[in-house]
Design a protein around this motif. Structure first.
Motif, PDB file in Angstrom:
ATOM      1  N   THR A   1     -28.636 -11.337  11.290  1.00  0.00           N
ATOM      2  CA  THR A   1     -28.498 -12.788  11.189  1.00  0.00           C
ATOM      3  C   THR A   1     -28.354 -13.181   9.721  1.00  0.00           C
ATOM      4  N   SER A   2     -27.759 -14.365   9.522  1.00  0.00           N
ATOM      5  CA  SER A   2     -27.540 -14.843   8.167  1.00  0.00           C
ATOM      6  C   SER A   2     -27.485 -16.360   8.157  1.00  0.00           C
ATOM      7  N   ALA A   3     -27.924 -16.948   7.061  1.00  0.00           N
ATOM      8  CA  ALA A   3     -27.812 -18.390   6.874  1.00  0.00           C
ATOM      9  C   ALA A   3     -26.516 -18.772   6.183  1.00  0.00           C
ATOM     10  N   ASP A   4     -25.936 -17.826   5.414  1.00  0.00           N
ATOM     11  CA  ASP A   4     -24.797 -18.168   4.566  1.00  0.00           C
ATOM     12  C   ASP A   4     -23.578 -17.268   4.748  1.00  0.00           C
ATOM     13  N   ASN A   5     -23.610 -16.357   5.709  1.00  0.00           N
ATOM     14  CA  ASN A   5     -22.512 -15.427   5.969  1.00  0.00           C
ATOM     15  C   ASN A   5     -22.316 -14.429   4.822  1.00  0.00           C
ATOM     16  N   ALA A   6     -23.334 -14.289   3.997  1.00  0.00           N
ATOM     17  CA  ALA A   6     -23.250 -13.347   2.877  1.00  0.00           C
ATOM     18  C   ALA A   6     -24.460 -12.429   2.820  1.00  0.00           C
ATOM     19  N   ASN A   7     -25.639 -12.984   3.022  1.00  0.00           N
ATOM     20  CA  ASN A   7     -26.881 -12.216   2.988  1.00  0.00           C
ATOM     21  C   ASN A   7     -27.395 -12.039   4.421  1.00  0.00           C
ATOM     22  N   TRP A   8     -27.534 -10.776   4.843  1.00  0.00           N
ATOM     23  CA  TRP A   8     -27.840 -10.479   6.238  1.00  0.00           C
ATOM     24  C   TRP A   8     -29.215  -9.831   6.383  1.00  0.00           C
ATOM     25  N   SER A   9     -29.900 -10.205   7.475  1.00  0.00           N
ATOM     26  CA  SER A   9     -31.189  -9.611   7.814  1.00  0.00           C
ATOM     27  C   SER A   9     -31.091  -8.959   9.183  1.00  0.00           C
ATOM     28  N   THR A  10     -31.662  -7.783   9.319  1.00  0.00           N
ATOM     29  CA  THR A  10     -31.652  -7.069  10.595  1.00  0.00           C
ATOM     30  C   THR A  10     -32.801  -7.561  11.474  1.00  0.00           C
ATOM     31  N   VAL A  11     -32.482  -7.996  12.704  1.00  0.00           N
ATOM     32  CA  VAL A  11     -33.516  -8.449  13.638  1.00  0.00           C
ATOM     33  C   VAL A  11     -33.730  -7.458  14.774  1.00  0.00           C
ATOM     34  N   ASN A  12     -32.794  -6.511  14.936  1.00  0.00           N
ATOM     35  CA  ASN A  12     -32.962  -5.500  15.983  1.00  0.00           C
ATOM     36  C   ASN A  12     -32.061  -4.316  15.651  1.00  0.00           C
ATOM     37  N   THR A  13     -32.539  -3.110  15.938  1.00  0.00           N
ATOM     38  CA  THR A  13     -31.758  -1.894  15.729  1.00  0.00           C
ATOM     39  C   THR A  13     -31.713  -1.092  17.020  1.00  0.00           C
ATOM     40  N   GLN A  14     -30.521  -0.687  17.419  1.00  0.00           N
ATOM     41  CA  GLN A  14     -30.331   0.157  18.588  1.00  0.00           C
ATOM     42  C   GLN A  14     -29.792   1.496  18.121  1.00  0.00           C
ATOM     43  N   SER A  15     -30.382   2.589  18.592  1.00  0.00           N
ATOM     44  CA  SER A  15     -29.965   3.913  18.131  1.00  0.00           C
ATOM     45  C   SER A  15     -29.454   4.820  19.241  1.00  0.00           C
ATOM     46  N   ALA A  16     -29.566   4.373  20.510  1.00  0.00           N
ATOM     47  CA  ALA A  16     -29.151   5.252  21.612  1.00  0.00           C
ATOM     48  C   ALA A  16     -28.598   4.435  22.773  1.00  0.00           C
ATOM     49  N   SER A  17     -27.750   3.475  22.489  1.00  0.00           N
ATOM     50  CA  SER A  17     -27.143   2.687  23.555  1.00  0.00           C
ATOM     51  C   SER A  17     -26.265   3.575  24.429  1.00  0.00           C
ATOM     52  N   ASP A  18     -26.230   3.272  25.733  1.00  0.00           N
ATOM     53  CA  ASP A  18     -25.365   4.027  26.635  1.00  0.00           C
ATOM     54  C   ASP A  18     -24.280   3.139  27.239  1.00  0.00           C
ATOM     55  N   GLY A  19     -23.965   2.048  26.561  1.00  0.00           N
ATOM     56  CA  GLY A  19     -22.882   1.184  27.014  1.00  0.00           C
ATOM     57  C   GLY A  19     -23.323   0.243  28.121  1.00  0.00           C
ATOM     58  N   GLY A  20     -22.361  -0.304  28.839  1.00  0.00           N
ATOM     59  CA  GLY A  20     -22.667  -1.279  29.891  1.00  0.00           C
ATOM     60  C   GLY A  20     -23.100  -2.594  29.273  1.00  0.00           C
ATOM     61  N   THR A  21     -24.211  -3.137  29.741  1.00  0.00           N
ATOM     62  CA  THR A  21     -24.742  -4.399  29.229  1.00  0.00           C
ATOM     63  C   THR A  21     -26.038  -4.152  28.478  1.00  0.00           C
ATOM     64  N   ASP A  22     -26.078  -4.607  27.239  1.00  0.00           N
ATOM     65  CA  ASP A  22     -27.308  -4.556  26.442  1.00  0.00           C
ATOM     66  C   ASP A  22     -27.841  -5.972  26.297  1.00  0.00           C
ATOM     67  N   ASP A  23     -29.031  -6.230  26.837  1.00  0.00           N
ATOM     68  CA  ASP A  23     -29.671  -7.541  26.757  1.00  0.00           C
ATOM     69  C   ASP A  23     -30.858  -7.394  25.815  1.00  0.00           C
ATOM     70  N   ILE A  24     -30.767  -8.022  24.644  1.00  0.00           N
ATOM     71  CA  ILE A  24     -31.689  -7.704  23.554  1.00  0.00           C
ATOM     72  C   ILE A  24     -32.446  -8.954  23.105  1.00  0.00           C
ATOM     73  N   PRO A  25     -33.707  -9.111  23.504  1.00  0.00           N
ATOM     74  CA  PRO A  25     -34.530 -10.191  22.958  1.00  0.00           C
ATOM     75  C   PRO A  25     -35.138  -9.762  21.624  1.00  0.00           C
ATOM     76  N   PHE A  26     -35.405 -10.726  20.768  1.00  0.00           N
ATOM     77  CA  PHE A  26     -36.062 -10.431  19.497  1.00  0.00           C
ATOM     78  C   PHE A  26     -36.820 -11.667  19.047  1.00  0.00           C
ATOM     79  N   THR A  27     -37.659 -11.506  18.046  1.00  0.00           N
ATOM     80  CA  THR A  27     -38.445 -12.628  17.545  1.00  0.00           C
ATOM     81  C   THR A  27     -37.518 -13.728  17.046  1.00  0.00           C
ATOM     82  N   ALA A  28     -37.757 -14.951  17.487  1.00  0.00           N
ATOM     83  CA  ALA A  28     -36.891 -16.068  17.122  1.00  0.00           C
ATOM     84  C   ALA A  28     -36.772 -16.187  15.610  1.00  0.00           C
ATOM     85  N   THR A  29     -35.522 -16.371  15.175  1.00  0.00           N
ATOM     86  CA  THR A  29     -35.268 -16.503  13.741  1.00  0.00           C
ATOM     87  C   THR A  29     -34.208 -17.567  13.514  1.00  0.00           C
ATOM     88  N   ASN A  30     -34.283 -18.281  12.416  1.00  0.00           N
ATOM     89  CA  ASN A  30     -33.316 -19.325  12.113  1.00  0.00           C
ATOM     90  C   ASN A  30     -32.085 -18.716  11.440  1.00  0.00           C
TER      91      ASN A  30
END
Length: 368
Positions: A312-341
């Motif tokens: 996520t980013s506020a300015d399209n330049a500085n990015w923060s990681t809110v979730n990391t996936q390391s072993a996705s197997d495709g299909g549908t990934d539904d990913i909740p994470f701590t709310a962030t602005n």
């Protein structure tokens, strides 16, 4: 068993359309008979047909409601589709039952009208349906926890945010759900001048002799026909609102001009973004203003990311990681994470699972 008889409505007509170009449900005759029963008890006439030629401006004009009863596949040609679009724009009503969501995948208007397209289903089994709306005439009679047996659809997108969700499947009570905590199964909406009501329940013959189901279906028809009031304004509870639909999207690359980033946020699961065949790659959506975001839902095509980050980013330049996936197997990934602005949300892929690029049917961002 005739369903619940209501106070007398003015007479009107309902067309029940059950043409199939794919799987054919053996419950169709039972469904037609149930609808005829409803009509006899509630002052409307039912015309059942599988003739697509009935979709003309003149013929549709005589109906308050058109029910797509377990239709499948491509059942209308372009001229017939235009006539139906004009019917809805003029205040017409649509009721979709079960496999109505497994119909007309290449007609975006219909996808919006039904609310969501079919994705998959597990074996028929018992489920607890969580009824959220006890005011709407289709669900007012139902218990909060409605236990029943049916074929339980997963959908390619979540209709919440465009439609009002009346009832959800509790995925903890059965096996094979893939939509997570917010799995709509009955919903309604005002759509482009007309009304739409849909139930994903209704696969089995037994459904059409079940009092609760019959009363629900009748309530949906009467609301669509304008015989009873009901609030179908889009809602956001219990799930967050879909924020990304139709927003500007950019990507690190595209396989070619056909597969641009905008395809992943257009709500059409027949279009996709696909990157060049290299690592890393990313796709980003601009939400237009700072929002509280808490969930990303990705529908991958056959070419998918094995490892990626949600940023996520506020300015399209500085990015923060809110979730990391390391072993996705495709299909549908539904990913909740701590709310962030954030105003911008992106998927940053750093390891492809195939020799091709990254390819998303839909990139959905949810929040408030």
């Amino acid at each position: 068993m005739t369903g619940t008889s209501q106070a007398a409505d003015p007479p009107y007509r309902v067309m029940v359309f059950s043409k199939t170009a794919g799987f054919r449900h053996d419950a169709i005759p039972a469904g037609i008979q149930a609808l005829r029963d409803f009509g006899s008890a509630n002052n409307f006439t039912v015309d059942a047909t599988e003739d697509s030629a009935r979709f003309t401006t003149a013929n549709l004009a005589q109906y308050k409601v058109v029910v797509f009863l377990n239709t499948t596949g491509d059942v209308l040609n372009g001229t017939q589709q235009t006539a139906f679009e004009q019917y809805i724009a003029g205040g017409g009503g649509y009721v979709g039952v079960h496999a109505a969501a497994d119909t007309e995948y290449d007609w975006p208007f219909y996808g919006g009208l039904v609310g969501a397209y079919f994705h998959s289903h597990p074996a028929i089994q018992q489920v607890t349906v969580r009824v959220d709306d006890h005011v709407h005439p289709s669900t007012a009679h139902l218990p909060g926890a409605w236990v029943r047996t049916d074929e339980l659809y997963n959908y390619r997108t979540n209709p919440r945010g465009a439609a009002k969700v009346l009832a959800r499947l509790d995925e903890s009570t059965y096996s094979g759900g893939n939509m997570g905590a917010d799995h709509p199964i009955v919903w309604c909406q005002n759509f482009r001048g007309g009304r739409s009501w849909y139930s994903g329940l209704g696969h089995t013959q037994a459904s059409y002799s079940e009092v609760n189901f019959r009363t629900m279906l009748l309530g949906g028809i009467r609301w669509v026909a304008g015989m009873v009031p009901g609030d179908c304004a889009p809602d956001t509870q219990p799930g967050p609102t879909l924020l990304s639909r139709g927003r500007p999207a950019t990507a690190s690359s595209a396989e070619n001009a056909t597969y641009g980033a905008a395809n992943a946020v257009d709500g059409n699961t027949g279009t996709r973004w696909s990157s060049q065949f290299a690592d890393p790659q990313w796709i980003s959506v601009d939400l237009g203003q700072t929002r509280s975001v808490s969930r990303v839902r990705l529908q991958w095509e056959a070419a998918y990311a094995r490892a990626y980050r949600i940023e996520t980013s506020a300015d399209n330049a500085n990015w923060s990681t809110v979730n990391t996936q390391s072993a996705s197997d495709g299909g549908t990934d539904d990913i909740p994470f701590t709310a962030t602005n954030a105003r911008y949300v992106r998927v940053y892929g750093n390891a492809r699972a195939t020799a091709w690029g990254y390819s998303l049917w839909e990139f959905e961002v949810y929040g408030t």
